[in-house]
Design an enzyme around this catalytic site. Structure first.
Site, PDB file in Angstrom:
ATOM      1  N   HIS A 355       0.777  -1.339  -0.047  1.00  0.00           N
ATOM      2  CA  HIS A 355      -0.154   0.004   0.179  1.00  0.00           C
ATOM      3  C   HIS A 355       0.824   1.181   0.038  1.00  0.00           C
ATOM      4  O   HIS A 355       0.211   2.445  -0.029  1.00  0.00           O
ATOM      5  CB  HIS A 355      -0.991  -0.181   1.269  1.00  0.00           C
ATOM      6  CG  HIS A 355      -2.063  -0.874   1.194  1.00  0.00           C
ATOM      7  ND1 HIS A 355      -3.218  -0.409   0.247  1.00  0.00           N
ATOM      8  CD2 HIS A 355      -2.613  -1.904   1.232  1.00  0.00           C
ATOM      9  CE1 HIS A 355      -4.242  -1.106   0.583  1.00  0.00           C
ATOM     10  NE2 HIS A 355      -3.675  -2.365   1.107  1.00  0.00           N
ATOM     11  N   LYS A 544      -8.930  13.580   4.863  1.00  0.00           N
ATOM     12  CA  LYS A 544      -7.961  12.651   4.568  1.00  0.00           C
ATOM     13  C   LYS A 544      -6.945  12.774   5.909  1.00  0.00           C
ATOM     14  O   LYS A 544      -6.714  13.857   6.560  1.00  0.00           O
ATOM     15  CB  LYS A 544      -7.137  12.387   3.503  1.00  0.00           C
ATOM     16  CG  LYS A 544      -6.509  13.784   3.160  1.00  0.00           C
ATOM     17  CD  LYS A 544      -5.921  13.475   1.576  1.00  0.00           C
ATOM     18  CE  LYS A 544      -6.746  13.490   0.488  1.00  0.00           C
ATOM     19  NZ  LYS A 544      -7.063  12.270  -0.025  1.00  0.00           N
ATOM     20  N   ARG A 545      -6.138  11.741   6.136  1.00  0.00           N
ATOM     21  CA  ARG A 545      -5.107  11.569   7.188  1.00  0.00           C
ATOM     22  C   ARG A 545      -4.225  12.937   6.926  1.00  0.00           C
ATOM     23  O   ARG A 545      -3.840  13.125   5.843  1.00  0.00           O
ATOM     24  CB  ARG A 545      -4.382  10.191   7.066  1.00  0.00           C
ATOM     25  CG  ARG A 545      -3.260  10.335   8.178  1.00  0.00           C
ATOM     26  CD  ARG A 545      -2.793   8.807   8.056  1.00  0.00           C
ATOM     27  NE  ARG A 545      -2.408   8.145   6.845  1.00  0.00           N
ATOM     28  CZ  ARG A 545      -1.416   8.227   6.281  1.00  0.00           C
ATOM     29  NH1 ARG A 545      -0.198   8.814   6.934  1.00  0.00           N
ATOM     30  NH2 ARG A 545      -1.049   7.577   5.173  1.00  0.00           N
ATOM     31  N   LYS A 550       0.547  14.484   1.907  1.00  0.00           N
ATOM     32  CA  LYS A 550      -0.872  14.979   1.478  1.00  0.00           C
ATOM     33  C   LYS A 550      -1.167  16.318   1.105  1.00  0.00           C
ATOM     34  O   LYS A 550      -2.016  16.738   0.662  1.00  0.00           O
ATOM     35  CB  LYS A 550      -2.009  14.187   2.301  1.00  0.00           C
ATOM     36  CG  LYS A 550      -1.771  12.673   2.228  1.00  0.00           C
ATOM     37  CD  LYS A 550      -2.699  12.070   3.282  1.00  0.00           C
ATOM     38  CE  LYS A 550      -2.594  10.519   3.488  1.00  0.00           C
ATOM     39  NZ  LYS A 550      -3.268   9.889   2.223  1.00  0.00           N
ATOM     40  N   THR A 652      -8.503   6.276  -1.954  1.00  0.00           N
ATOM     41  CA  THR A 652     -10.340   5.935  -2.413  1.00  0.00           C
ATOM     42  C   THR A 652     -11.026   7.052  -2.028  1.00  0.00           C
ATOM     43  O   THR A 652     -12.268   7.073  -2.666  1.00  0.00           O
ATOM     44  CB  THR A 652     -10.820   4.753  -1.487  1.00  0.00           C
ATOM     45  OG1 THR A 652     -10.350   5.099  -0.275  1.00  0.00           O
ATOM     46  CG2 THR A 652      -9.833   3.631  -1.921  1.00  0.00           C
ATOM     47  N   LYS A 656     -14.658   8.315  -3.844  1.00  0.00           N
ATOM     48  CA  LYS A 656     -16.013   8.513  -3.211  1.00  0.00           C
ATOM     49  C   LYS A 656     -16.536   9.860  -3.646  1.00  0.00           C
ATOM     50  O   LYS A 656     -17.692  10.055  -3.924  1.00  0.00           O
ATOM     51  CB  LYS A 656     -15.604   8.425  -1.782  1.00  0.00           C
ATOM     52  CG  LYS A 656     -15.471   6.957  -1.143  1.00  0.00           C
ATOM     53  CD  LYS A 656     -14.637   7.041   0.071  1.00  0.00           C
ATOM     54  CE  LYS A 656     -14.216   5.673   0.215  1.00  0.00           C
ATOM     55  NZ  LYS A 656     -13.472   5.914   1.805  1.00  0.00           N
TER      56      LYS A 656
END
Length: 813
Positions: A355, A544-545, A550, A652, A656
């Site tokens: 991952h 998100k985290r 990110k 993901t 969504k």
């Protein structure tokens, strides 16, 4: 299942009395929720029993999906939808004066995961059942989840996530299926019948007790199992003598040391104690799960040499990589196989999903720690490593010691779990096309060169029935009006929506549904935080985290830039914008927690400045999880997927948001590339460095953060504002962020991509002004999102990795 309104009402009244011993008007919402849960378990139980009977009678090959996380969210709405009785139950409860919505609010998210890894596992469980693929989950029943995130004075503060405080109505405790997991001790060796025998002695025993949750397939009479393990003492370890002397804590010390194994998800591993606990957790559920699988397998009465013909074990990232030596241990020590046969069975049984390429997330354990805690397992890993190195030298004729050591499972006193998973499995898959190519050509190139047939791609997928039927029922109803209900089982059918792309009535209705969802979220935000936001503004979301790669700080730096422009010209003609952030930082990740503080600091300034005329608002929603995401995602206009290219394996959340009609603002990273290919370049907004440019910088250098900082006055201004007293915090508050950007040369290229990101945001504003154009883009995203359903991903796993067939069940309930 078939259920009449009268039958449900009668059943529910009986359940109320049976679970609470009260009249319905005297019950609390929690009691009503529990009664409904128990009733649904009765409905589910018959299907579940028949499913397991069918698997057993047919000796069906089954897959067991091992994951440290299962971020399932809530079960009530999902189970009602999948049983096909949502409307009947909703109507029946209404006639009894009970709100189904109220009961769904009683349910709490199960604290079994953190982010994408756990949510993917939960999506896969739903898809396995909905496709009638014989497959089950194996994980840990954490008594406390990761943590409950609260924002205090702008800072993330962690509190225990006590998700089990009111128990869990959906689970079944199975004490009769408990197994023993062994730690510490030593290994004695002896010869028996000319064979070397290994015996683990003087060990500390822990009782692993399974809790089973039914995973209901969508209207197909299939129920698979999510089995979660809880650590308990072997017997009642109560030291009465110590207790009698007043040593109350000592009296329960042994019990505490056992139960701590399953107390919390991801204990802080910055210290050796945390590392040891996490290693205990990983072996605990792996050993318990594989022992349980063997119990089921041996009832078939087939030779153990054929184990891989009936069982597939899939490890979700490196956390369950100890499945390799644990399966070898059982085959060698308990089943008496020779090494070569045991190794053939093990590698043919186990498959591995990678991952991440982030080195920090590729687990490594100190050899001395592992050998003390898991002596027999470590011996097996040592032998796997020895044979692998010998194989490299003798079969592949490798003579470069440095190359061999880089590929070894054990190097510099550390056990590399990714290497163990690669060597001990028959399949290694990435989770997006770019990610898989990076694994094959860069990060795991040496392994790909010797195992090319092992490597494959399986792009992640989402639980489309949740993100449409449950999270966005108004959109679901509208889609069903336009194209029928075939998309519920075959989401690729959503492409039929494209023929309505130019229809003005469809565009208007789609805009209306989005606006209704935005109004609901605006109301929620006002009730929770007292912040008024404009539902006609652009709802721009990054959920998100929190992590530097990110790049939430790229987002907030742009917000600061936009604010500076509005301060300079309050009459600036831009569409109003609401920037919504959500996500947790790891408790020990200081810079990420400072990014949260920065977001909240900027929000406090902007949201209380009347001079910008409500053209800009910033909101940070705490404690992001499945339930909060289900409120946010249907209301999003813009989906921020802005990670540094090459860093995000897949994502993901991007799928969504897309499925709910948001426009993706993205780098070409992870699955964003595949989203662009599906929806077309005109229906996504792309910016930033490409993967080849990032690798050019990594390989040849040449990047200077200061050069971009000094070149752009607007960029320099926002960076300087972090430390020049511009915000009402001490000047040194955000020095760690500035140091990461300048002093340490901006590892994730925030400054390099800033101008491109600002340009992309301007394009978003221009597109949004044209309502017709925007809704066409939105509809195109919904229509093209079906390919990202986990149903299709699981079909590829089942046929391409596990060699398992779908098994539709034809009995009637």
């Amino acid at each position: 299942m078939k259920l009449t309104l009268t039958e449900f009402k009668d059943d529910y009244m009986s359940a109320i009395k049976g679970t609470s011993a009260r009249q319905i008007e005297d019950t609390t919402p929690l009691e009503r929720y529990n009664a409904l849960g128990e009733l649904l378990k009765d409905y589910i139980g018959n299907i579940w029993a028949n499913t397991n009977k069918e698997y057993r009678n047919e000796k069906t090959k089954q897959v067991y999906y091992f994951s440290m996380e299962f971020l399932t969210g809530k079960f009530l709405a999902t189970n009602l939808n999948n049983l096909g009785i949502y409307d009947i139950v909703d109507k029946g409860l209404h006639e009894m004066g009970i709100s189904l919505d109220e009961l769904m609010e009683v349910e709490v998210d199960q604290g079994l995961g953190n982010g994408g890894l756990g949510r993917l596992a939960a999506c896969f469980m739903d898809a396995l059942s909905s496709l009638s693929v014989p497959g089950h989950g194996c994980g840990i029943r954490y008594k406390n989840g990761l943590f409950e995130q609260r924002i205090i004075d702008g800072y993330q503060v962690e509190f225990p996530d006590r998700w089990l405080v009111n128990n869990n109505v959906w689970e079944y405790k199975r004490p009769n299926k408990a197994v023993v997991v062994k730690y510490n001790g030593r290994v004695d060796t002896r010869m028996e019948d000319d064979k070397l025998v290994f015996e683990h002695v003087d060990y500390d025993a822990v009782r692993a007790v399974p809790y089973d949750t039914p995973i209901v397939g969508f209207e197909n009479n299939t129920v698979n199992t999510l089995r979660l393990w809880s650590a308990e003492e072997i017997e009642d370890i109560f030291d009465f003598e110590n207790f009698s002397r007043g040593n109350y804590l000592s009296a329960f010390e042994k019990k505490h040391n056992v139960e701590i194994i399953t107390q919390i998800l991801y204990p802080n591993d910055a210290y050796d104690e945390g590392k040891l606990l996490r290693l205990k957790q990983e072996y605990f559920f792996v050993s318990a799960g594989i022992q349980s699988i063997f119990t089921t397998f041996k009832k078939m009465g087939v030779p153990v040499e054929e184990f891989n013909d009936y069982v597939a074990i899939h490890i979700n990232d490196t956390h369950p990589a100890l499945a390799v030596p644990e399966l070898m241990r059982i085959l060698l020590d308990e089943e008496g196989l020779d090494w070569d046969t045991a190794w053939r069975v093990t590698t043919a049984t186990i498959s591995y999903t990678n991952h991440t390429i982030m080195s920090e997330a590729l687990e490594k354990w100190p050899h001395f720690m592992m050998s003390g805690l898991l002596p027999r397992i470590t011996m097996i890993i040592d032998e796997i490593n020895r044979r692998f190195i010998e194989h490299l030298r003798n079969v592949y004729l490798y003579s470069d010691d440095e190359r061999i050591q880089n590929m070894a499972i054990i190097k510099d006193g550390m056990v590399k779990m990714a290497h163990l998973a690669i060597v001990g499995s028959h399949s290694i898959n990435g989770v997006a096309k770019l990610h898989t190519e990076i694994l094959k050509t860069k990060e795991l190139k040496d392994f790909y060169n010797i195992y090319p047939s092992k490597f494959n791609n399986k792009t992640n997928g989402i639980m489309h029935r949740h993100w449409l039927l449950t999270a966005n029922p108004n959109l679901t109803d509208f889609v069903e009006e336009l194209i029928g209900d075939g998309f519920k089982k075959n989401p690729i059918v959503l492409r039929d929506l494209l023929k309505f792309r130019d229809d003005r009535a469809t565009q208007d209705r789609l805009f209306e549904i989005k606006h209704q969802n935005k109004e609901k979220l605006a109301k929620f935000i006002y009730e929770k935080q007292g912040i008024k936001i404009d539902p006609y503004s652009i709802f721009d979301m990054q959920a998100k985290r929190i992590h530097e790669y990110k790049r939430q700080h790229l987002n907030i730096l742009h917000v600061m830039h936009l604010y500076n422009k509005l301060k300079e010209n309050p009459n600036l003609d831009i569409p109003p914008r609401t920037f919504i952030f959500a996500g947790k930082s790891a408790p020990s990740y200081y810079v990420a927690k400072q990014i949260i503080k920065l977001i909240n600091t900027v929000a406090n300034v902007i949201n209380n400045d009347p001079t910008i005329k409500n053209k800009l608002k910033v909101v940070f929603l705490p404690n992001y999880g499945v339930s909060l995401a289900s409120k946010m995602i249907p209301a999003a206009d813009v989906s921020e997927q802005i990670s540094t290219a090459t860093k995000e394996a897949s994502g993901t959340g991007n799928m969504k948001f897309m499925m709910n009609g948001a426009i993706t603002l993205a780098t070409l990273d992870g699955a964003n590339i595949e989203i662009m290919n599906e929806v077309g370049e005109n229906n996504i907004v792309i910016f930033g460095l490409r993967d080849e440019e990032v690798y050019e910088y990594y390989q040849n250098g040449g990047y200077s953060a200061y050069e971009y900082y000094n070149h752009s006055p607007s960029l320099k201004l926002v960076v300087d504002q972090l430390i020049n007293g511009h915000f009402p915090v001490p000047k040194e508050e955000f020095i760690p962020i500035v140091d990461r950007l300048l002093r340490f040369n901006d590892e994730f290229f925030i400054l390099r991509d800033f101008e491109s990101y600002c340009d992309a945001q301007e394009r978003i504003g221009l597109y949004y002004r044209d309502k017709q154009h925007w809704t066409k883009m939105s509809l195109s995203n919904i229509a093209c999102s079906g390919v990202f359903s986990a149903d299709y991903t699981i079909e590829k796993y089942a046929s391409g990795i596990w060699n398992i067939n779908r098994k539709p069940l034809d009995f009637k309930l």
